[in-house]
Every structure is written in C-alpha cells, then in structure tokens.
Write a protein that holds these residues in place. Sequence first.
Motif, mmCIF file in Angstrom:
data_model
loop_
_atom_site.group_PDB
_atom_site.id
_atom_site.type_symbol
_atom_site.label_atom_id
_atom_site.label_comp_id
_atom_site.label_asym_id
_atom_site.label_seq_id
_atom_site.Cartn_x
_atom_site.Cartn_y
_atom_site.Cartn_z
ATOM 1 N N PRO A 34 0.851 -1.191 0.000
ATOM 2 C CA PRO A 34 0.000 0.000 0.000
ATOM 3 C C PRO A 34 0.886 1.240 0.000
ATOM 4 O O PRO A 34 2.096 1.140 0.238
ATOM 5 N N VAL A 35 0.290 2.395 -0.258
ATOM 6 C CA VAL A 35 1.116 3.614 -0.365
ATOM 7 C C VAL A 35 0.433 4.776 0.363
ATOM 8 O O VAL A 35 -0.786 4.933 0.303
ATOM 9 N N VAL A 36 1.245 5.559 1.069
ATOM 10 C CA VAL A 36 0.772 6.789 1.698
ATOM 11 C C VAL A 36 1.474 7.963 1.018
ATOM 12 O O VAL A 36 2.678 7.915 0.755
ATOM 13 N N ILE A 37 0.695 8.998 0.687
ATOM 14 C CA ILE A 37 1.223 10.195 0.014
ATOM 15 C C ILE A 37 1.406 11.287 1.053
ATOM 16 O O ILE A 37 0.476 11.581 1.817
ATOM 17 N N LEU A 38 2.613 11.881 1.099
ATOM 18 C CA LEU A 38 2.925 12.883 2.118
ATOM 19 C C LEU A 38 3.095 14.270 1.511
ATOM 20 O O LEU A 38 3.849 14.451 0.548
ATOM 21 N N GLY A 39 2.395 15.245 2.115
ATOM 22 C CA GLY A 39 2.505 16.644 1.693
ATOM 23 C C GLY A 39 2.909 17.524 2.863
ATOM 24 O O GLY A 39 2.496 17.294 4.007
ATOM 25 N N HIS A 40 3.706 18.549 2.578
ATOM 26 C CA HIS A 40 4.354 19.356 3.619
ATOM 27 C C HIS A 40 3.559 20.619 3.946
ATOM 28 O O HIS A 40 2.484 20.878 3.409
ATOM 29 N N ASP A 91 -2.310 19.615 -6.983
ATOM 30 C CA ASP A 91 -1.100 18.791 -6.887
ATOM 31 C C ASP A 91 -1.388 17.497 -6.121
ATOM 32 O O ASP A 91 -0.868 16.430 -6.466
ATOM 33 N N TRP A 92 -2.202 17.584 -5.083
ATOM 34 C CA TRP A 92 -2.618 16.379 -4.351
ATOM 35 C C TRP A 92 -3.375 15.425 -5.277
ATOM 36 O O TRP A 92 -3.126 14.215 -5.268
ATOM 37 N N ALA A 97 -3.431 10.424 -8.446
ATOM 38 C CA ALA A 97 -3.544 9.822 -9.781
ATOM 39 C C ALA A 97 -2.249 9.097 -10.149
ATOM 40 O O ALA A 97 -2.281 7.991 -10.714
ATOM 41 N N HIS A 98 -1.109 9.709 -9.817
ATOM 42 C CA HIS A 98 0.187 9.089 -10.106
ATOM 43 C C HIS A 98 0.350 7.783 -9.328
ATOM 44 O O HIS A 98 0.777 6.762 -9.890
ATOM 45 N N ALA A 99 0.000 7.792 -8.053
ATOM 46 C CA ALA A 99 0.126 6.585 -7.228
ATOM 47 C C ALA A 99 -0.717 5.442 -7.794
ATOM 48 O O ALA A 99 -0.297 4.285 -7.789
ATOM 49 N N LYS A 100 -1.897 5.792 -8.307
ATOM 50 C CA LYS A 100 -2.810 4.768 -8.830
ATOM 51 C C LYS A 100 -2.274 4.119 -10.107
ATOM 52 O O LYS A 100 -2.668 2.995 -10.431
ATOM 53 N N THR A 101 -1.414 4.830 -10.846
ATOM 54 C CA THR A 101 -0.928 4.282 -12.114
ATOM 55 C C THR A 101 0.404 3.546 -11.963
ATOM 56 O O THR A 101 0.850 2.898 -12.901
ATOM 57 N N ARG A 102 1.051 3.669 -10.802
ATOM 58 C CA ARG A 102 2.358 3.020 -10.628
ATOM 59 C C ARG A 102 2.187 1.508 -10.531
ATOM 60 O O ARG A 102 1.211 1.017 -9.954
ATOM 61 N N THR A 103 3.168 0.774 -11.056
ATOM 62 C CA THR A 103 3.103 -0.690 -11.013
ATOM 63 C C THR A 103 3.829 -1.255 -9.792
ATOM 64 O O THR A 103 3.718 -2.449 -9.505
ATOM 65 N N ASP A 104 4.572 -0.392 -9.054
ATOM 66 C CA ASP A 104 5.355 -0.906 -7.916
ATOM 67 C C ASP A 104 4.653 -0.713 -6.573
ATOM 68 O O ASP A 104 5.200 -1.054 -5.522
ATOM 69 N N VAL A 105 3.425 -0.143 -6.594
ATOM 70 C CA VAL A 105 2.626 -0.034 -5.370
ATOM 71 C C VAL A 105 1.191 -0.456 -5.693
ATOM 72 O O VAL A 105 0.818 -0.564 -6.858
ATOM 73 N N SER A 127 -11.866 14.471 1.888
ATOM 74 C CA SER A 127 -13.306 14.696 1.689
ATOM 75 C C SER A 127 -13.686 14.582 0.210
ATOM 76 O O SER A 127 -14.833 14.290 -0.116
ATOM 77 N N ARG A 128 -12.705 14.813 -0.678
ATOM 78 C CA ARG A 128 -12.977 14.785 -2.126
ATOM 79 C C ARG A 128 -12.652 13.436 -2.771
ATOM 80 O O ARG A 128 -12.983 13.229 -3.937
ATOM 81 N N HIS A 129 -11.949 12.569 -2.053
ATOM 82 C CA HIS A 129 -11.510 11.279 -2.619
ATOM 83 C C HIS A 129 -12.009 10.125 -1.755
ATOM 84 O O HIS A 129 -11.246 9.555 -0.971
ATOM 85 N N PRO A 130 -13.286 9.756 -1.919
ATOM 86 C CA PRO A 130 -13.836 8.692 -1.070
ATOM 87 C C PRO A 130 -13.170 7.332 -1.266
ATOM 88 O O PRO A 130 -13.306 6.451 -0.418
#
Length: 299
Positions: A34-40, A91-92, A97-105, A127-130
């Motif tokens: 699984p993958v977690v996306i981190l924003g600063h 950007d989020w 969208a990028h995470a969903k298309t990767r083949t390594d996660v 709230s926007r991405h159920p």
Amino acid sequence: MSGHTVTRHDVSFDSGGDTCAAWLFLPDGVANPPVVILGHGLGATREMGLDAFAERFAQAGIAALAFTYRHFGDSTGQPRQLLSIKRQLADWDAAIAHAKTRTDVDGARVAVWGSSFGGGHAIVVASRHPELRAAVSQCPFTDGLASARALGPVGTMRLLPRVGSDVLAMATRRDPVLITLAGQPGSKALMTAPDALPGYLALVPEDGTFVNEVAARVAPTITRHRPGKAAKHVRMPILFCICDHDSVTPPEETLAYARTAPRGEIKRYDAGHFDIYLGSPFEAVVVDQIEFLSRHLEA
C-alpha cells in the motif's frame, strides 16, 4: 527500529503542465505494498522532515510518496514561491492519480498524510476522494481566522502594505512581492511565534531547497481558508495528531473540527507545532501513525 530495508527513488509527476518532484520510499521485498502520500506545510519542501516519516512508514511495509508542491523547492512552476491553495490541492489530486498508475505499489490501497498547512489539505483531499483508505492530519491548519488571531492584529497589519504591493504586481504581471514565512516575534512574517523561525530552520538540511519567503498575495487567502470544515465530509478513517502547545494552528479549533469527522481518531501530544518532526515527539507520533495506517491499509 527493525522492519524492512528501504530504497528511496527520485520520481516526479505532472500537475497542470508543471512537474512535482517527489521521493518514493519502497519497502524492499514487499510485493505490491500500500502507499501513503505525504505533503508538507506552508512554503516548506519535502526535505523538511517528510523523509523521516516516509522512511519509517516504508520500514513498516507501507510505500511512501513525499512530494513538493509546484512553485517550491525543486518542483517547477512560475513564478517561484507562489502559494496557491487551489493549485496545491490540484497537486494532491495529481499525486493520487500518479500513485494509482504506478506498477510498484497497490493503487487500490492509498492513504494521504499532511502536516501543518498540508494537514489542512489532507482533510480537504480526503473529503474529495472517497476511494482513499485512510488519512492522517498532523498539527493541521484548520482555520485561517484562528491562525490569524494567533498572529495577532498588529502582526496582521504589518503584512498589509506588502500584500497590497503584491496584488498590484499580480495585476500588472510583475514578479511577486514576497513576505517572510517564519520570522522573529514582532517582525513582518506570516509566522512570528517564538518557536516559528527556530522551528523551521531546525528542519532545513544543509543542501535544502527551502526559501523562507512566499508571495504576499497568499496572506488574505490563508485567513479565509478553513479546511477544518471539510472534516465532517471525510468518510474514511482519519487520524488527527494534535500538539497541545501549538502556537501556529491553535489546538482548540482543531479539536472542535476533528470531532466532526464521522470516523475520526484523535491523538494529542505534549509538544509544540515544530517539535513533532524531531526527537521524542516524533517517535511518539510516528508509532501512532504506523499503527493507524497499518490497520486501515492492511499493511
């Protein structure tokens, strides 16, 4: 900490015709993690503490994608140091969208993690991405008016001439007029709490891409921004990590918003806004976040 060894990859993805630079931390020997996306946070870059969290998540078997918003750091976007809430939220979307298309996660098991200003974004994005499995909102910026009160009316007034100059620069297509992000108490800066400047500087690595300035036009948009209001619309589990001595994002308002999230979990820490990235506060919060993410991402 034991766990998986980790490999860090330099990656990037498109957002609105620009490029967001990112790191992907992969747990070695884990197929389809699984993958977690981190924003600063406000005007920061991914080098300012995100790697420490990402590394620990990957050691626990959760891939981590830490990115820098457009207009900052080594991501592209002109003019530089432009903080657009709308663009950062886009950007989020691009990162997800990028995470969903990767083949390594595993693009079906995605969580978001944001800190400070990014913690507010994480609430709105969730709230926007159920389809997301989980969200983490760390010492989040939830209410611009509350943060403006923390800065105080005199501090706010000090910024107004530069804000006016920058709005004029925008109208006449000139370079932005910049204001300082973190400054000494009493200075002309967006954050002037006693721990703001040392807190930011403690996170900047030797070769970092951080610039302690932002286009002044953002100040009024920050004051009007209330991402905490989106908490009641977050359908997936969301963990709020709240610092009890937070000088930048007052904890009382954050707690009130956090309690409106249908599946919210709240953890509180005896720490200030900038303490959470280092030392024992970091250890305490990262353990709680790994437990929460592992549970909801089935890592």
